[in-house]
Scaffold this active site. Structure first.
Site, PDB file in Angstrom:
ATOM      1  N   SER A 263       0.848  -1.192   0.000  1.00  0.00           N
ATOM      2  CA  SER A 263       0.000   0.000   0.000  1.00  0.00           C
ATOM      3  C   SER A 263       0.886   1.246   0.000  1.00  0.00           C
ATOM      4  O   SER A 263       1.669   1.434  -0.926  1.00  0.00           O
ATOM      5  CB  SER A 263      -0.968  -0.054   1.180  1.00  0.00           C
ATOM      6  OG  SER A 263      -1.996   0.885   1.033  1.00  0.00           O
TER       7      SER A 263
ATOM      8  N   GLU B 208      -9.356  -5.858  -4.231  1.00  0.00           N
ATOM      9  CA  GLU B 208      -8.768  -4.749  -3.476  1.00  0.00           C
ATOM     10  C   GLU B 208      -9.812  -3.793  -2.907  1.00  0.00           C
ATOM     11  O   GLU B 208      -9.688  -3.323  -1.780  1.00  0.00           O
ATOM     12  CB  GLU B 208      -7.819  -3.950  -4.381  1.00  0.00           C
ATOM     13  CG  GLU B 208      -6.553  -4.673  -4.780  1.00  0.00           C
ATOM     14  CD  GLU B 208      -5.438  -4.545  -3.764  1.00  0.00           C
ATOM     15  OE1 GLU B 208      -5.669  -3.980  -2.674  1.00  0.00           O
ATOM     16  OE2 GLU B 208      -4.327  -5.017  -4.053  1.00  0.00           O
TER      17      GLU B 208
ATOM     18  N   HIS C 127      -7.916  -5.544   0.017  1.00  0.00           N
ATOM     19  CA  HIS C 127      -6.659  -4.839   0.266  1.00  0.00           C
ATOM     20  C   HIS C 127      -6.028  -5.335   1.561  1.00  0.00           C
ATOM     21  O   HIS C 127      -6.687  -5.482   2.589  1.00  0.00           O
ATOM     22  CB  HIS C 127      -6.952  -3.345   0.370  1.00  0.00           C
ATOM     23  CG  HIS C 127      -5.746  -2.468   0.389  1.00  0.00           C
ATOM     24  ND1 HIS C 127      -4.884  -2.354  -0.680  1.00  0.00           N
ATOM     25  CD2 HIS C 127      -5.258  -1.633   1.353  1.00  0.00           C
ATOM     26  CE1 HIS C 127      -3.926  -1.500  -0.380  1.00  0.00           C
ATOM     27  NE2 HIS C 127      -4.129  -1.050   0.847  1.00  0.00           N
TER      28      HIS C 127
END
Length: 561
Positions: free
Chosen positions: A255, A376, A480
């Site tokens: 990320s 995600e 995610h």
């Protein structure tokens, strides 16, 4: 408040929420197996080297053996650095050294200054537990943190690693929207022992303390990135003493940490600091108008945001704005900063937007392993739905328009991603995932592969263990950050994985660490990962696929602009 403002704020806040699952215990109290030194201290007084201090009723020969073991453990967990010796902790098959300063505390006049070298210390520094996380609101770090003395790193090394037999090094940059997170959240012992590598996890300045921009500040907008480079320079100078190979360093992150790797690829100042790169769910082609994935902004925009921030904390009209800002208490700074932060480009550390630099081929030529997760966007979509913003056929056009204000784009997305009565949340998640992660990752892959070897994956375990508590409004699949428990014990606690998921975790660690060792993830014990394909990672199948890009509508997004 407009729908766009509401949903964007919720979406950015969920970046931090996704991390809270590994915060069951404060990072200063990691839940790990007992160390050899800890076991000995239960039977030996505070001076274990002296035989006369043994307090036990067992025969003397056993006490002598215990004292010898204590001395051996002390010797193997004490490492001398250029700043002074540190004593870590011995575990079953690995050692940890935590809370090692790699730069001076950024306090006083060093608040919003480039990192300076840490001051040497006398005596042996305790490195058996993590130091404070960098200042941040409560979330991943229980209760948050207000301690600016936070530029520390943690080293996990397998028992066999010694200066005479150095191992590859993986330097891990945590995610959290450049606002939350800590290196100590990532217990790397499985990666270190199975992969036979040394792992370094890093704290770096976050939020306004890490990315404030102001015309009078050298290094404006990039202090957190400069910290990462300081940590990499520390690794070059010191990791050999811990049994790591200073000339075989892989920079990795997820990320915001993954985007940090992109930034370092594009930063001239990072030249020669790492030999390979791993980018997880942080594509280098992120854009500020896509609020869920990390990106950078021009220095001019960052300075405008900095001026607004100075005004919020009462320093906007001060005669010396910077002196005023340096007097503001950390809690007030945290309360005034935006939920998400972005590094500034058009700076000395980051001369251009990483997306533009990589498109032009202006980046460090190192092999790259890059990927994203199959779903995600589902975590953000679920959080927004649960916050009282349902996605239905009637509301869908307004939700899309809140993120894509161009009427042409909004109408095209509604046509491409139609919402029916019961599937609004997953469709919203697919839009976020495709627009912000999957298709930018595919584009980054193509740009990098024109110059360097690239291996690309898609993490696709639809039953990945949840990272947040509670019941989501729809199945999240592989959202995610869901790949992280397969590589690390988050917060020092292993996730409850099935036998098949354990095998997938081992395979992923094998791929990641072989890539760190040789720049090629392939080996005799794992399914073949051909270049120029996407490897789908799931417990029931690990196979190369050429259809991932089509599944993610990337042709549509490329045409949309």
């Amino acid at each position: 408040m407009t729908m766009h403002r509401i949903l964007t704020t919720l979406g950015c806040a969920l970046t931090a929420v996704l991390a809270t699952a590994w915060s069951a215990a404060p990072p200063t109290q990691p839940d790990r197996p007992a160390t050899a030194a800890t076991t000995v201290r239960t039977t030996v007084s505070a001076r274990p080297a002296a035989a006369t201090t043994v307090r036990t009723t067992v025969p003397v020969r056993v006490a002598t053996a215990t004292a010898t073991a204590t001395a051996t453990a002390t010797a193997t967990t004490t490492v001398r650095t250029h700043d002074g010796p540190v004593r870590g902790a011995a575990h079953d098959g690995y050692r940890t050294f935590e809370g090692i300063p790699y730069a001076a505390p950024p306090v006083g006049r060093l608040r919003w200054a480039p990192p300076r070298r840490a001051a040497p210390w006398s005596g042996v520094r305790d490195a058996a537990r993590p130091a404070s996380a960098c200042p941040q609101p409560a979330g991943e770090v229980p209760g948050g943190s207000t301690d600016e003395d936070c530029l520390h790193l943690n080293v996990t090394t397998p028992d066999g690693a010694r200066p005479a037999h150095p191992r590859p090094v993986i330097v891990w940059l945590h995610g959290g929207g450049f606002t939350t997170g800590a290196g100590s959240s990532y217990d790397a012992h499985r990666m270190a022992t199975r992969g036979d590598v040394v792992v370094v996890t890093v704290n770096y300045r976050l939020g306004a303390l890490g990315f404030l921009a102001h015309s009078g500040l050298p290094g404006s907008g990039t202090f957190g990135l400069a910290d990462q480079q300081a940590a990499l320079r520390w690794v070059r100078a010191e990791i050999g003493s811990f049994g790591g190979d200073a000339h075989n360093v892989t920079l990795a992150g997820e990320s915001a940490g993954g985007y940090s790797v992109c930034a370092q690829l594009a930063s001239p100042a990072a030249a020669g600091l790492f030999e390979r790169a791993i980018i997880e769910s942080g594509p280098c082609t992120g854009r500020p108008d896509r609020p869920f994935a990390p990106s950078s902004i021009p220095l001019s925009a960052a300075r405008a945001a900095g001026a607004d921030f100075a005004a919020k904390v009462g320093c906007g009209s001060a005669r010396d704005v910077l002196a005023c800002l340096r007097r503001v208490a950390v809690p007030r700074l945290l309360a005034a900063q935006d939920t998400d932060q972005q590094p500034a480009h058009t700076t000395s550390l980051l001369p251009g937007d990483p997306a533009a630099a990589i498109a032009a081929g202006r980046f460090h030529r190192v092999p790259v392993l890059i990927g994203n997760n199959h779903d995600e966007g589902n975590g953000w979509a679920a959080g927004i739905v649960q916050a009282g913003h349902p996605v239905t056929p009637d509301t869908w056009p307004d939700v899309v328009a809140s993120f894509f204000p161009s009427p042409r784009q909004a109408k095209a997305i509604v046509r491409e991603y139609p919402v029916h009565r019961t599937d609004g949340g997953p469709v919203f998640g697919a839009v976020i995932g495709d627009a912000d992660f999957a298709c930018p990752t595919a584009r980054t892959d193509g740009l990098l592969a024109a110059h360097v070897p690239v291996w690309r994956y898609e993490f696709a375990d639809e039953h990945a263990p949840p990272l947040t508590s509670g019941t989501p409004p729809f199945p999240l699949g592989a959202p995610h950050a869901s790949e992280l428990p397969y590589l690390f014990d988050l917060g020092g606690r292993p996730r409850d994985l099935t036998a098949a998921q354990h095998r997938l975790a081992e395979t992923m660690i094998d791929y990641w660490t072989r890539f760190a060792r040789t720049a090629d993830p392939n080996g005799p014990t794992s399914p073949r990962w051909p270049r120029q394909t996407v490897l789908s990672l799931a417990p029931d199948h690990i196979v190369p696929t050429r259809t991932a890009q089509a599944r993610h509508h990337c042709v549509f997004w490329n045409a949309l602009g």
